[in-house]
Design a protein around this motif. Structure first.
Motif, short mmCIF file in Angstrom:
data_model
loop_
_atom_site.label_atom_id
_atom_site.label_comp_id
_atom_site.label_asym_id
_atom_site.label_seq_id
_atom_site.Cartn_x
_atom_site.Cartn_y
_atom_site.Cartn_z
N ALA A 108 0.77 -1.30 0.05
CA ALA A 108 -0.11 0.00 0.06
C ALA A 108 0.74 1.04 0.10
CB ALA A 108 -1.00 -0.01 1.07
N ARG A 109 1.89 1.27 0.76
CA ARG A 109 2.87 2.35 0.90
C ARG A 109 3.43 2.59 -0.34
NH1 ARG A 109 6.13 1.36 6.22
NH2 ARG A 109 7.39 3.03 5.41
N ARG A 110 3.87 1.61 -1.18
CA ARG A 110 4.58 1.84 -2.46
C ARG A 110 3.60 2.05 -3.64
NH1 ARG A 110 6.00 2.34 -6.92
NH2 ARG A 110 7.30 0.80 -8.43
N PHE A 111 2.33 1.70 -3.51
CA PHE A 111 1.70 1.88 -4.83
C PHE A 111 0.51 2.88 -4.54
CE2 PHE A 111 3.26 -2.40 -5.79
CZ PHE A 111 3.99 -2.05 -6.77
N ALA A 112 0.46 3.28 -3.35
CA ALA A 112 -0.94 4.30 -2.96
C ALA A 112 -0.99 5.60 -3.46
CB ALA A 112 -1.18 4.02 -1.37
N ASP A 113 0.33 6.26 -3.54
CA ASP A 113 0.38 7.59 -4.24
C ASP A 113 0.38 7.43 -5.61
OD1 ASP A 113 1.01 10.17 -4.74
OD2 ASP A 113 2.38 10.47 -3.07
N LYS A 126 3.80 8.97 -7.17
CA LYS A 126 4.99 8.54 -6.92
C LYS A 126 5.20 6.99 -7.22
CE LYS A 126 5.81 11.89 -3.06
NZ LYS A 126 6.05 12.02 -1.64
N ARG A 127 4.11 6.45 -7.55
CA ARG A 127 4.05 4.85 -7.88
C ARG A 127 4.88 4.53 -9.18
NH1 ARG A 127 -2.10 4.10 -9.72
NH2 ARG A 127 -2.33 4.07 -7.18
N GLU A 128 5.10 5.70 -10.04
CA GLU A 128 5.86 5.39 -11.34
C GLU A 128 7.52 5.31 -10.79
OE1 GLU A 128 4.84 4.72 -14.17
OE2 GLU A 128 2.75 5.55 -14.04
N PRO A 129 8.23 4.41 -11.61
CA PRO A 129 7.66 3.47 -12.67
C PRO A 129 7.03 2.11 -12.04
CG PRO A 129 9.97 3.12 -12.36
CD PRO A 129 9.71 4.25 -11.26
N LEU A 130 6.08 1.73 -12.63
CA LEU A 130 5.29 0.54 -12.38
C LEU A 130 6.22 -0.58 -12.88
CD1 LEU A 130 1.71 1.32 -13.05
CD2 LEU A 130 2.50 1.09 -10.75
N PRO A 131 6.30 -1.73 -12.10
CA PRO A 131 6.81 -2.74 -12.29
C PRO A 131 6.08 -3.59 -13.66
CG PRO A 131 5.88 -3.56 -10.42
CD PRO A 131 5.59 -1.93 -10.78
N VAL A 185 -2.62 -11.54 -0.82
CA VAL A 185 -2.77 -10.39 -0.07
C VAL A 185 -2.30 -9.03 -0.91
CG1 VAL A 185 -1.59 -8.88 1.58
CG2 VAL A 185 -2.29 -11.12 2.35
N ALA A 186 -1.56 -9.32 -1.89
CA ALA A 186 -0.81 -8.74 -2.92
C ALA A 186 -2.06 -8.36 -3.83
CB ALA A 186 0.33 -9.04 -3.48
N MET A 187 -2.73 -9.33 -4.32
CA MET A 187 -3.68 -8.99 -5.41
C MET A 187 -4.86 -8.13 -4.81
SD MET A 187 -2.72 -10.31 -7.89
CE MET A 187 -3.97 -10.04 -8.95
N SER A 188 -5.30 -8.54 -3.38
CA SER A 188 -6.29 -7.56 -2.61
C SER A 188 -5.78 -6.17 -2.83
CB SER A 188 -6.59 -8.27 -1.44
OG SER A 188 -7.44 -7.44 -0.75
N VAL A 189 -4.67 -5.74 -2.33
CA VAL A 189 -4.05 -4.40 -2.23
C VAL A 189 -4.13 -3.69 -3.63
CG1 VAL A 189 -2.24 -2.92 -1.94
CG2 VAL A 189 -2.76 -4.76 -0.06
N LEU A 190 -3.72 -4.45 -4.68
CA LEU A 190 -3.55 -3.96 -6.11
C LEU A 190 -4.92 -3.53 -6.54
CD1 LEU A 190 -0.65 -5.92 -7.63
CD2 LEU A 190 -0.61 -3.48 -6.59
N GLU A 191 -6.12 -4.60 -6.48
CA GLU A 191 -7.33 -4.21 -6.59
C GLU A 191 -7.85 -3.16 -5.96
OE1 GLU A 191 -11.42 -6.76 -7.15
OE2 GLU A 191 -9.72 -7.86 -6.30
N HIS A 192 -7.58 -3.10 -4.74
CA HIS A 192 -8.16 -1.79 -4.05
C HIS A 192 -7.69 -0.58 -4.43
CE1 HIS A 192 -9.61 0.52 -0.53
NE2 HIS A 192 -8.53 0.89 -0.26
#
Length: 616
Positions: free
Chosen positions: A456-461, A464-469, A483-490
């Motif tokens: 969530a901290r890596r991709f929420a903003d 600042k999330r660029e560059p995406l992997p 867990v990862a898929m749930s966070v990314l979907e949210h």
């Protein structure tokens, strides 16, 4: 009517109109230009003697080079800075490239990972030290050296034969007796003995000559000084100089002399094969080849002339230029570069492009080294790309995993929970993008919650999330993957890139290899027929595991050195050290009376009561 308005306000058309307006307002003066993409990110910085002519050339013709064509397609706006001279444009261009790090420019990587040697002649008693960063602080720097073993061998030689002080500046003049280095004959001990500063500085001058590659001059000086001491019957000093002379002469036998004029020069060769470039730099001091280094880029839109110009400017912004710089390719701004190097070095610097004679032979030596190194780089890059292509096929990805991010948690019995993120680009670690996380929430007994917080901290903003992997890997198997898929979907990133989980094999269950899981699939991916892919992912998993554990130990180490005396009003580092030294430990301090504490210098009754209250 509404459709006409929508077309009129189309953002892309507005940007193109803006670019056309900017191209129409260009001037013919020298200056610097910056190309930006649709997000406003600077993707290229260039300089020109004539801004209008140079910038317009990008857009007035069809480019056969695919890299240049790709650059032009991404440019939606530009801005320019007019300078008085071409030299000013050269300096500004180098500064802007360092600041923006544009994707399509030649960018010289920082040398902080290479060790250098430093001597500050402004100190009362200069010492030799190994550093990783070269500063503009008036000290003398030698290097950087590509081999750490070579640096330590050099320091070991100097420590053995030149008795410079070994202690740090903070401890100078604080000792009551010489340390072990003095007793072993490796230091004059100016920290506590009466040492002649003139004699010490003479030894420092000898070390500087040795590090500058002036060994023949040093030999002559040592022999002259040895004979003087012998004639004055200073036999112990003469014997010491004799041993130092023999040691230096022995090192001379191992040196490779590559030029007979004994000059100082750097030799640069630019070797290109397609979009890949390798820059070879040979350092020659006093006619002796000290070492060779190489820099490379796998993709660049620049030609060898532009590469040479950019490299020279960026390299000598960080390092002192020698008397001569030999370069394989001429470039347009050579006069401006000469003047710039002359000003930064504070003396005359010759920039030459030799085609015959002894200097051309040096260029040929650099060219052969560059060709061999570039072939190795391209071969390695091809092998890495083949692994990535096979990984894309095996995981069913829709694009090549050029950027892969891997995450792992670490804690000790639930304490000090942290996490690490490592990045591989083009199949190789990109350590500048590594990140560490200290858990903000209470996740001591919940690895899933820790992974949720990290992602969530890596991709929420969104800014600042660029560059995406292209591919994200979590360590922990199906649970962490869910867990990862749930966070990314949210966060609205479901499907933005591929995600996998890696789990260790369970020998007790009869498993023979680690398992790779994909979302929505209960069984792991069959990696048995392609063990190199599993090995690549395991190497990345092991790297993030190492990185997270190292950070966790560092966090735990900082916590473990804390004391109950910390935070007491009036007790700083010095009083804390005094208390511990006098009483021998916190328990003894706790048992001491207020009067006993107050007997120590600087401990007032108020501070003594504060200490007792804190330790009660």
């Amino acid at each position: 009517m509404s459709e006409a308005i929508a077309v009129e306000l189309d953002p892309l058309k507005m940007k193109r109109n803006t670019l056309e307006d900017q191209l129409g307002s260009l001037v013919t003066d020298p200056g610097v230009y910056r190309f930006k993409d649709e997000k406003g990110i600077v993707i290229y910085v260039g300089k020109a003697k004539n801004l209008k002519k140079r910038v317009s050339s990008y857009f007035n013709r069809t480019h056969t080079d695919p890299k240049t064509a790709a650059l032009v397609r991404k440019v939606v706006s530009l801005n320019t800075v007019v300078t008085a001279t071409e030299k000013e444009a050269l300096i500004l261009e180098s500064s802007l490239i360092t600041r923006h790090k544009p994707r399509y420019n030649i960018i010289l990587k920082d040398d902080k990972r290479y060790p250098s040697l430093r001597i500050n002649l402004h100190d009362d008693w200069p010492a030799l030290e190994i550093v990783r960063r070269i500063e503009k602080d008036g000290a003398l720097y030698f290097g950087p050296y590509t081999s750490s073993s070579a640096v330590h061998a050099t320091v070991k030689f100097i420590n053995r034969h030149f008795k410079l002080r070994k202690c740090k500046s903070s401890t100078l003049n604080s000792r009551s007796r010489p340390c072990l280095n003095h007793q072993m004959g490796l230091c004059l001990a100016p920290c506590c003995l009466d040492v002649s500063r003139d004699a010490y500085m003479e030894m420092v001058a000898q070390v500087v000559l040795f590090l500058k590659g002036r060994a023949p001059e040093l030999v002559a000086n040592l022999r002259k000084e040895m004979m003087r001491c012998a004639s004055e019957e200073q036999f112990e000093a003469a014997a010491e100089l004799r041993d130092r002379l023999f040691a230096v002469e022995k090192t001379l036998e191992k040196q490779v002399v590559v030029s007979t004029d004994m000059a100082d020069r750097d030799v640069m060769d630019i070797c290109m094969q397609g979009p890949a470039v390798c820059i070879t730099l040979m350092q020659v001091r006093g006619g002796v080849l000290l070492g060779s280094r190489s820099y490379h880029l796998l993709e660049t839109i620049a030609g060898p002339e532009e590469v040479a110009e950019h490299f020279v400017c960026q390299y000598y912004d960080k390092h002192a230029a020698p008397a001569e710089v030999l370069i394989s390719h001429r470039f347009d701004a050579e006069e401006a570069v000469r003047e710039h190097l002359r000003e930064t070095a504070g003396r005359r610097v010759s920039v030459l492009f030799p085609s015959r004679g002894e200097k051309a032979k040096l260029m040929e030596m650099a060219r052969k080294n560059g060709e061999r190194r570039l072939a190795e780089i391209i071969s390695g890059a091809d092998a890495d790309r083949k692994v990535l292509e096979k990984l894309m096929g095996r995981l069913g990805m829709d694009r090549l995993p050029m950027r892969i991010e891997s995450y792992d948690n670490s804690n000790i019995s639930g304490n000090d929970p942290v996490a690490g993120m490592v990045v591989f680009e083009n199949g190789r670690p990109k350590k500048s993008d590594y990140r560490t996380f200290r858990m903000k929430a209470d996740t001591r007994s919940d690895d899933y919650a820790a992974m949720e917080e990290v992602l969530a901290r890596r991709f929420a903003d969104s800014e600042k999330r660029e560059p995406l992997p292209d591919l994200l890997m979590v360590d922990g198997g199906k649970g962490q993957l869910n867990v990862a898929m749930s966070v990314l979907e949210h966060l609205g990133l479901d499907g933005a890139f591929s995600v996998i989980g890696i789990a260790k094999m369970r020998e007790e269950a009869g498993e023979t290899q680690d398992k790779i899981y994909l979302p929505g699939r209960s069984n792991p991916v069959n990696m048995g027929t392609q063990p190199d892919l599993l090995l690549f992912l395991q190497r990345m998993r092991d790297e993030v595991h190492r990185f997270a554990i190292t950070f966790q130990r560092r966090v735990r180490g900082k916590r473990s050195v804390s004391s109950k005396l910390d935070g007491i009003a009036g007790v700083g580092k010095k009083r804390k050290a005094m208390l511990l030294k006098h009483f021998g430990g916190v328990t003894a301090i706790k048992d001491a009376s207020v009067e006993a504490l107050g007997d120590l210098p600087g401990i007032t009754p108020e501070i003594a009561h504060a200490i007792k209250d804190a330790l009660r």
